[in-house]
Design a protein around this motif. Sequence first.
Motif, short mmCIF file in Angstrom:
data_model
loop_
_atom_site.label_atom_id
_atom_site.label_comp_id
_atom_site.label_asym_id
_atom_site.label_seq_id
_atom_site.Cartn_x
_atom_site.Cartn_y
_atom_site.Cartn_z
N SER A 1 -83.32 18.75 -31.83
CA SER A 1 -81.90 18.69 -32.46
C SER A 1 -81.18 17.49 -32.04
N ASP A 2 -79.84 17.25 -32.46
CA ASP A 2 -79.12 15.94 -31.88
C ASP A 2 -78.98 16.13 -30.42
N ASP A 3 -78.75 17.29 -29.87
CA ASP A 3 -78.27 17.30 -28.50
C ASP A 3 -79.66 17.31 -27.61
N GLN A 4 -80.82 17.62 -28.34
CA GLN A 4 -82.15 17.37 -27.31
C GLN A 4 -82.48 16.05 -27.43
N LEU A 5 -82.33 15.32 -28.86
CA LEU A 5 -82.74 13.95 -28.80
C LEU A 5 -81.80 12.85 -27.82
N ARG B 1 -76.54 7.62 -34.97
CA ARG B 1 -76.22 9.12 -35.37
C ARG B 1 -77.67 9.53 -35.86
N PHE B 2 -77.80 10.72 -35.55
CA PHE B 2 -78.90 11.43 -35.92
C PHE B 2 -79.09 11.90 -37.47
N LEU C 1 -82.97 8.03 -37.24
CA LEU C 1 -81.71 7.56 -36.64
C LEU C 1 -81.18 6.59 -37.60
N VAL C 2 -80.01 6.70 -37.57
CA VAL C 2 -79.29 5.56 -38.37
C VAL C 2 -78.28 4.83 -37.33
N LEU C 3 -78.53 3.47 -37.21
CA LEU C 3 -77.73 2.71 -36.38
C LEU C 3 -76.86 1.78 -37.12
#
Length: 236
Positions: free
Chosen positions: A164-168, A210-211, A216-218
Amino acid sequence: MQQVVHELRTPLGAIAGFAEIIEQQLFGPVSNEYRQMAGAILADAQRLLAGFEDLSVASRLDAGNFEVEPGVTECRWLAKRLAERLEPVSEENRIQLNLAIADPVRAFAIDRTLSERIFSRLLSAVMMGCSEGESLNGRFKTEPGVTASNLFYLELPVKLREFSDDQLFGTDPSYNEFEQPADTSSPLLGLGFSLRLVRNLARKAGGDLRFQKESLVLSIPAVQDGDMDFRDIGGD
């Protein structure tokens, strides 16, 4: 934190310097055994120094005294530089790093030092999740608009796709980061810290990290129309 980093970095820099002298036999012949030991010490020292630098940057960001210097970074130069810098890591772990550029692509509106720091930290962190023989694919693209941005899409390795976003990003207190053997190729402070650092640096520069499902998108601000000719920018 800055003072602690300074106190640790100074003697460690001296240790790295002496190890390099021994490894390269600058003061005279040295046995292979001692050269191998010096090489291992040098690699460990360099990894620690990189971790200390990340702590220093993170503390400056947190304190609000990290300044983004104006500048321009050519996308093709950056892709080439990243491939060269990360080649030892990818070879050591048998990872195929593929960086594609959608044409045309504009230059980044930040200097080379910051560009290299952001992207090298991102790629080396995500490499922690790659399995041996896996490919890591990234793609640069310019997103046109009133304020153009350069986007970098990085496909996550299989091991990280279910996060998840929080885990990553390491912000889920109930989640323990996956086991990763400590070696000279992995970031000293772990995946979550490294990705948060990249995200904070990107936001400081006017972009974001962002995830997105399996990626991942930078985003980083791009040079705008009329600022310069971005069609064929050279330089080494």
